[in-house]
Every structure is written in C-alpha cells, then in structure tokens.
Design a protein around this motif. Structure first.
Motif, short mmCIF file in Angstrom:
data_model
loop_
_atom_site.label_atom_id
_atom_site.label_comp_id
_atom_site.label_asym_id
_atom_site.label_seq_id
_atom_site.Cartn_x
_atom_site.Cartn_y
_atom_site.Cartn_z
N SER A 68 -47.93 -27.24 22.84
CA SER A 68 -48.24 -27.73 21.46
C SER A 68 -49.65 -27.31 21.03
N GLU A 69 -50.61 -27.53 22.14
CA GLU A 69 -51.99 -27.19 21.91
C GLU A 69 -52.21 -25.75 21.48
N VAL A 70 -51.53 -25.04 22.40
CA VAL A 70 -51.71 -23.74 22.35
C VAL A 70 -51.31 -23.00 20.80
N ARG A 71 -50.16 -23.53 20.50
CA ARG A 71 -49.69 -23.31 19.19
C ARG A 71 -50.70 -23.54 17.97
N SER A 72 -51.30 -24.76 17.96
CA SER A 72 -52.25 -25.14 17.23
C SER A 72 -53.49 -24.38 17.09
N ARG A 73 -54.13 -24.15 18.14
CA ARG A 73 -55.15 -23.28 18.49
C ARG A 73 -54.81 -21.89 17.98
N VAL A 74 -53.83 -21.19 18.35
CA VAL A 74 -53.49 -19.86 17.83
C VAL A 74 -53.35 -19.72 16.51
N ALA A 75 -52.69 -20.86 15.77
CA ALA A 75 -52.53 -20.75 14.44
C ALA A 75 -53.85 -21.02 13.65
N GLU A 76 -54.78 -21.68 14.18
CA GLU A 76 -56.02 -22.06 13.42
C GLU A 76 -56.88 -20.54 13.38
N ILE A 77 -56.89 -20.02 14.76
CA ILE A 77 -57.64 -18.83 15.14
C ILE A 77 -57.00 -17.52 14.30
N ALA A 78 -55.53 -17.46 14.13
CA ALA A 78 -55.03 -16.46 13.55
C ALA A 78 -55.40 -16.69 11.78
N GLU A 79 -55.56 -17.88 11.60
CA GLU A 79 -55.88 -18.26 9.91
C GLU A 79 -57.46 -17.45 9.83
N ILE A 80 -58.33 -17.82 10.83
CA ILE A 80 -59.71 -17.41 10.52
C ILE A 80 -59.69 -15.91 10.55
N LEU A 81 -58.99 -15.31 11.33
CA LEU A 81 -59.05 -13.75 11.54
C LEU A 81 -57.99 -12.94 10.53
N ASP A 82 -57.34 -13.91 9.75
CA ASP A 82 -56.23 -12.99 8.73
C ASP A 82 -55.16 -12.48 9.67
N LEU A 83 -54.92 -13.06 10.55
CA LEU A 83 -53.79 -12.32 11.26
C LEU A 83 -52.49 -13.37 11.48
N SER A 84 -52.38 -14.31 10.36
CA SER A 84 -51.21 -15.10 10.67
C SER A 84 -49.79 -14.53 10.35
N SER A 85 -50.11 -13.61 9.12
CA SER A 85 -48.70 -13.05 8.94
C SER A 85 -48.34 -11.91 10.23
N GLU A 86 -49.15 -11.64 11.03
CA GLU A 86 -48.86 -10.80 12.15
C GLU A 86 -48.33 -11.36 13.19
N LEU A 87 -48.31 -12.61 13.34
CA LEU A 87 -48.20 -13.20 14.65
C LEU A 87 -47.16 -12.96 15.35
N LYS A 88 -45.91 -12.71 14.59
CA LYS A 88 -44.63 -12.40 15.13
C LYS A 88 -44.43 -10.79 15.59
N ARG A 89 -45.24 -9.98 15.21
CA ARG A 89 -45.48 -8.53 15.43
C ARG A 89 -45.75 -8.22 16.95
N ARG A 90 -45.16 -7.15 17.34
CA ARG A 90 -45.47 -6.61 18.53
C ARG A 90 -46.89 -6.08 18.51
N ALA A 91 -48.08 -6.43 19.46
CA ALA A 91 -49.46 -6.05 19.26
C ALA A 91 -49.52 -4.45 19.24
N SER A 92 -48.88 -3.80 19.98
CA SER A 92 -49.15 -2.37 20.15
C SER A 92 -48.71 -1.59 18.79
N GLY A 93 -48.22 -2.14 17.95
CA GLY A 93 -47.88 -1.29 16.81
C GLY A 93 -49.00 -1.63 15.59
N LEU A 94 -50.08 -2.21 15.98
CA LEU A 94 -51.17 -2.43 15.00
C LEU A 94 -52.09 -1.24 15.10
N SER A 95 -52.91 -1.42 13.77
CA SER A 95 -54.03 -0.47 13.62
C SER A 95 -55.07 -0.96 14.65
N ALA A 96 -56.19 -0.06 14.90
CA ALA A 96 -57.04 -0.28 15.60
C ALA A 96 -57.98 -1.54 15.06
N GLU A 97 -58.36 -1.64 13.98
CA GLU A 97 -59.10 -2.98 13.48
C GLU A 97 -58.42 -4.11 13.73
#
Lengths: 357, 291
Positions: free
Chosen positions: A110-139
């Motif tokens: 539960s803590e993992v989920r809340s921490r990840v959600a928080e950091i994803a928010e800060i880094l603008d990654l919230s919408s990408e969370l379910k994607r496979r990481a390898s398909g993303l751009s370098a940045e």
C-alpha cells in the motif's frame, strides 16, 4: 537529506601511482544543488562514485551528516544516482520500475503504491504508469531513472552523472527546469556531474570545478566568472575563456611584453610577496577599447573582428600573445591599432596557476 | 526523368542460379520422388499422397520421433541453463577469462565424428576412462548393451560438445550489458537473483534466442554422433529421425517414403523454429541497443 563532508578524500586506482582524485577536504550543505564541472578524465565521476559508494576511496573519509559512510555499501547509503544512459528494467512497466527500489526494501504494497503515485505525479509520469518502460523515449526513461531515486523517502542526495547526454537539446532545457522545480519542492541535495559549463552554471547554486583530479574552485556561477581562483577556471568557463598573459612586476607597474601598466600601490605590494612568474588574467568581457593616450591602457594590433550575432569578438596581437575582446553588437573596427583598457577590479593575477591577487 | 530497364535482373542472376542449384532443384527432386513410385529408370507411377500416408502410419517413425523430441527437449532443458550458469561463473576479464574461453571453445572445434569416436572409447567398460570408472564404482554401465546407458551417453556427449556454444553466446551477451545497469541495481537494493531476473536475462534474450534455435535445429538433426557411437542401437534406442531417414533412403532404398518423410521432417523443423522465434519475440519488447 544530509550534508556531505569529504575529509582528506583521495583515490588512486589499484596499480596506478597517480591520484585519480587528489586528497581534498570539502563540505557540501544539506539541500544544496551542486555541479561538478570539469573536462573528461578530471576525476569527477570518480568522486561521484565514491560518494555513491560504488567505489571505496584509497584514502580519506566520506561523512553524511557527520556519520562515516566511507566503506558502507551503496545500498545502505540512501543515495540515488542517475546515469549517463537511461537505466530502466525493460521487462517491467513504468510502475514496477518505480516500485522496484521500494519492493526490494520490503515496504508494504500500500505504501509502495502511494509513494509511486506521488513521485509519478511530480515527474509527469502518471499517465504512463501502466506502460512497458522499454517503449518510452530517452527523456522519459531518464525520468524513470530519476524517479527510482526519488521514490525512496530516506534519500540523502541524488547524484547525476551527465544525465542529459542522450537527450535532445530542446528537451534538455525542459528537463533541467523540471529538475530545479523538484529540487525546490523536495529540498533534496543534488550533485550534478557535467562537462557542459552552461548546464552546470544554470543548474547549480554552487559549482565545483575539477581539473586533473583536484577541485580548483567551488563557488557560485558569479564567483567563477568574475573571480576565477585558478587559470583553468578562467579559460574553461566563459566563451571565449579568460585572456592569460605572462607579466612581471616592475615597481608600481606591471610589464606585459614591452608595455607597462600602472597598478595601485596596494596591489603592487601584494604581488611583491609572490615568488615565481606571474600571469595576468582578464576576461574578454572586461576589456574595452580605450581612447588614445588614456592611462592604464595597452597598445595592440588588430588581427580580426568576428560577429557573434549579439556581440562582436575582437582578436588582437599584444606582443607575442593574442588577446580576445568582447565588444558591443554595434562596435566598429577601430583601425589597425587599438588601445585596450582592462577593468582594474576584474583583472586577476596568477602564480603557478593559482590566483594571488 | 528515370529510365526503367531490366538490367538489375542480371545482377541477381548469379544468386538465383546458386540458390536454384543448391536448394530449389534438390528440394523439388525430393518433392518429385515423394509423389511417385519409381520402379526403374523408365518406370514410374504417380501415387499422390500415398507415401505420406504410409510414412505417417509407420510405428518405427513414431518411435523415432518420440525419441527425437525427448532428446531435443532434454538437450535444450540442460544446455541452455547450464550454458547461462557457466557464462555467469566465467571470469569477466584478464588472462583467466581468456584461458577459460579457450578451454570452453575446444569441444566446439572437434568434428562430430571425432566426438563420437572419443566418446566411444571414453565410455568403454574395459579401457575407457569413464566406462571403466563407472564400472569400478559398482555401476553397471554398458552403452553397447543397455538402451538407457546408450541414450544417456549420447545426451551427455551432446551436452559436452555444445553447451560451450551457449556459454560463449551468453558470455558475449553479458559483457555487452553496460556497467551502469549493475550500479543502478545496487543503488536500488536489488538482490543477486533480481539482477539476473530483471537485467541479465532480459538483456540475454537476443543471444539466447539464437542459441535456442541453433541447438534445436542441430539436435533435431543429430546423426553422426549416435551413428559412430552405437550405430543407432542397441536395438533402436538411439535411432533418431535422421538415422531413420537414412535407413529408409540408403538402407532400404525406399526413395518414395524417404522423400515424403524428408519433407515432413523439414516442415517440423521449420514450424518449431517459427514457434520458438515467435514465442521469444513476444515474450518481451525487442531489445534496442542503448548506445
């Protein structure tokens, strides 16, 4: 969060008699943004790896908040590091990537989920969370690398090892701004290694300039520009770098080549204490064309004038040396010969490469 | 304005000719045999799919196919994990690494029939090191008499011969992983197992796919080693598909059924490779070099 102290820290790689990192003592404050700036092979990555614990120094100590961590393994140091090339676990989703350091430390899900959600928010990654990481751009990958560091609550400092090398120039600015925002938001200590002076100067509060395994100056971007403590800082920072002219003290004046330049008596007294050959250093920005016969000016022969768009760069021959002068956008070529005045408070003197006055 | 002509065909002509004479013509000859009953030089009858039906019903083929599948499965199940483990255990650099690589590569340099001969002697109960040692330990080992012993000997021989290939491929794959991945994993607090599971194994996927395909095709077509070792015996214990085929074609001169079976054999390998390839390709995203 922690302050970082380096106590007589030096490193020699096994089998080498030369220091990769000269023994030195330094203190980095909690919550500061520091840049380690220097050319390739100057020891900045060595220093970074020592702080992160990937490398155990051959001498000296590393202290986090006064606690000796010199021989502590990386995983126990609460350090996050972002590398030159994005490191992601490409079989995992973005979420799993960000959760990885927490799950390895056996945090409740539960803590993992809340921490990840928080950091994803800060880094603008919230919408990408379910994607496979390898398909993303370098940045985005680089953002994930950063996120894996930030997601841990106990992080003492985030280290960056030239993290923007593989990022497109127009995105670099964006990421750097985001980094600054995160720095203010989370009050983290950041250490940023780069060989790009613009990156260092725009990112850091304090820039640590390294040269041949030693720190030659630590200061604000303004300090580095206006009062370089070492001739290397002078010519490495600024574009073009500082003009360096060998000179001699001659009573109350300085001899540069065949010419004499009057200096204040206090400065002359100070320079008289120094042994060894002197070098005069002045940035192209602090030289101007003087009127004929003006005091404290040097005579030089014009070689060429280049238009840099927003300014003009004049190259002149002064005795055996060339000198660069930055002139205004609308400056006209003054003729074959020119008188140059150096701004006294921005004229530095160096002996054995170190600033003496 | 572009002018179009057919000169380019001349450029591909040599390749077309080479492929035609080395692959297409022989293959079509086989197809030709598989649908005809050839009684003599001028006597032939078109039989349609008769040979295929005959071959498919042959119990000997079923047994050989079963043995073959079991053998290839065992080869892959042992050689690939073992090869990866070997690669992980190899020293990464220095003279130890070079020495280990040279030693490891030795079996790969030995021709198949020599490998068979080596093991034939090595496994002999009277003068062979392994055979005599096993018998000395009280184990009743005799590859010429016992089917299980013969089968295991062929398997161990193949593992000895070909595991180094997987190890070398995996070793090369491991060396290509940038150091930063391991450093990041340490910082993330990953265990040794997690490093293997999330960094090394995904990065090895490309080379392992090649290794898997090579080992599958090779083991599925194994002929020389069991032929030299036991001639397919005792009984039919080590008669694999290619030997069954040889017996049909050269031994009994049943060209029709042999040709029909050749085509089936070819299709099995093609299909299996396609399945392996697709499975592994879809198991994860394609690796792209980061540098």
């Amino acid at each position: 969060m922690a302050s970082i102290e380096l106590n007589g820290l030096g490193h020699r790689y096994p089998g080498s008699s030369d220091y990769a990192l000269q023994p030195q003592t330094m203190r980095w404050e909690d919550g500061g943004a520091y840049a380690l700036l220097g050319p390739s092979g100057c020891g900045k990555t060595t220093l970074l790896n020592i702080i992160s614990g990937l490398l155990i120094p051959s001498e000296g100590r590393v202290l986090f908040d006064g606690r000796d961590v010199t021989t502590l393994p990386t995983e126990q140091r609460n350090i996050a590091q972002v590398f030159q090339f994005p490191v992601i676990y490409d079989t995992m989703t973005v979420f799993d990537n960000l959760a990885f350091p927490l799950r390895n430390r056996k945090l409740p899900e539960s803590e993992v989920r809340s921490r990840v959600a928080e950091i994803a928010e800060i880094l603008d990654l919230s919408s990408e969370l379910k994607r496979r990481a390898s398909g993303l751009s370098a940045e985005d990958k680089q953002r994930i690398s950063l996120g894996r560091g930030l997601v841990r609550k106990d992080v003492a400092a985030v280290l960056f090892d030239e993290p923007l090398t593989v990022i497109d120039p127009h995105v670099k600015w964006l990421l750097r701004r985001q980094l600054k925002r995160i720095h203010h938001q989370l009050k983290l200590s950041l250490i940023y290694v780069t060989h790009d002076q613009i990156e260092a100067l725009t990112f850091a509060d304090q820039v640590v300039v390294m040269y041949q395994g030693q720190v030659v100056q630590m200061g604000t971007p303004q300090d580095l520009f206006e009062a370089p403590a070492h001739t290397f800082v002078g010519h490495f920072i600024g574009s073009p770098g500082m003009n360096l002219l060998p000179c001699e003290l001659n009573g109350d004046s300085i001899r540069v080549g065949e010419q004499s330049l009057a200096i204040p008596p206090a400065l002359a007294q100070q320079l008289a204490q120094v042994s060894g050959p002197l070098t005069l250093g002045v940035r192209p920005e602090f030289v101007r064309c003087a009127a004929e016969g003006e005091l404290a000016s040097l005579h030089a022969r014009v070689l060429r004038l280049e238009d840099l768009g927003t300014s003009k760069l004049l190259t002149v021959q002064l005795g055996a040396h060339q000198l660069k002068v930055k002139l205004g956008e609308h400056a006209e070529l003054p003729g074959e010969q020119v008188q140059l005045a150096l701004q006294p408070e921005r004229t530095m003197f160096y002996a054995a490469e170190r600033r003496v006055a | 304005m572009k002018t179009y002509n057919n000169k380019a065909w001349l450029l591909v002509l040599p390749v077309v000719l080479c492929v035609a004479f080395s692959a297409i013509v022989p293959l079509m000859t086989v197809v030709n045999y598989s649908v005809q009953d050839i009684l003599g030089p001028d006597q032939k009858v078109f039989v349609g799919t008769e040979w295929f039906k005959l071959v498919m019903r042959d119990p000997e083929l079923h047994e050989a196919l079963g043995r073959q599948i079991l053998f290839s499965a065992a080869v892959l199940a042992i050689e690939i994990p073992l090869g990866i483990l070997l690669a992980l255990a190899l020293p990464a650099q220095g003279w130890r690494s070079s020495l280990a690589l040279v030693l490891l590569a030795m079996p790969l340099l030995i021709p198949q029939n020599v490998v068979g001969t080596i093991w034939q002697i090595y496994g002999r109960g009277d003068i062979g090191l392994a055979g005599a040692a096993l018998n000395g330990l009280g184990l009743d080992y005799n590859y010429t008499g016992d089917s299980m012993d013969a089968w295991l000997t062929v398997l161990v021989m193949d593992i000895w011969h070909w595991t180094p290939l997987i190890a070398l491929l995996a070793f090369a794959g491991l060396r290509a992983i940038p150091e930063a991945y391991y450093q990041a994993a340490r910082i993330d607090g990953a265990s040794r197992l997690a490093v293997f599971r999330f960094i090394q194994l995904p990065k090895l996927r490309g080379v392992l796919l090649i290794g898997l395909l090579l080992r599958f095709m090779d083991s599925f077509m194994i002929y020389t080693e069991p032929f030299v070792l036991t001639g397919g015996g005792p009984g039919n214990a080590t008669t694999f598909l290619s030997q069954y085929l040889t017996q049909k074609a050269v031994g009994q001169f049943d060209l029709g059924p042999a040709a029909a079976f050749s085509l089936i054999y070819f299709l099995i390998i093609l299909l299996a490779c396609f399945v392996f390839y697709s499975l592994l390709q879809n198991a994860g995203p394609t690796e792209k070099a980061e540098h």
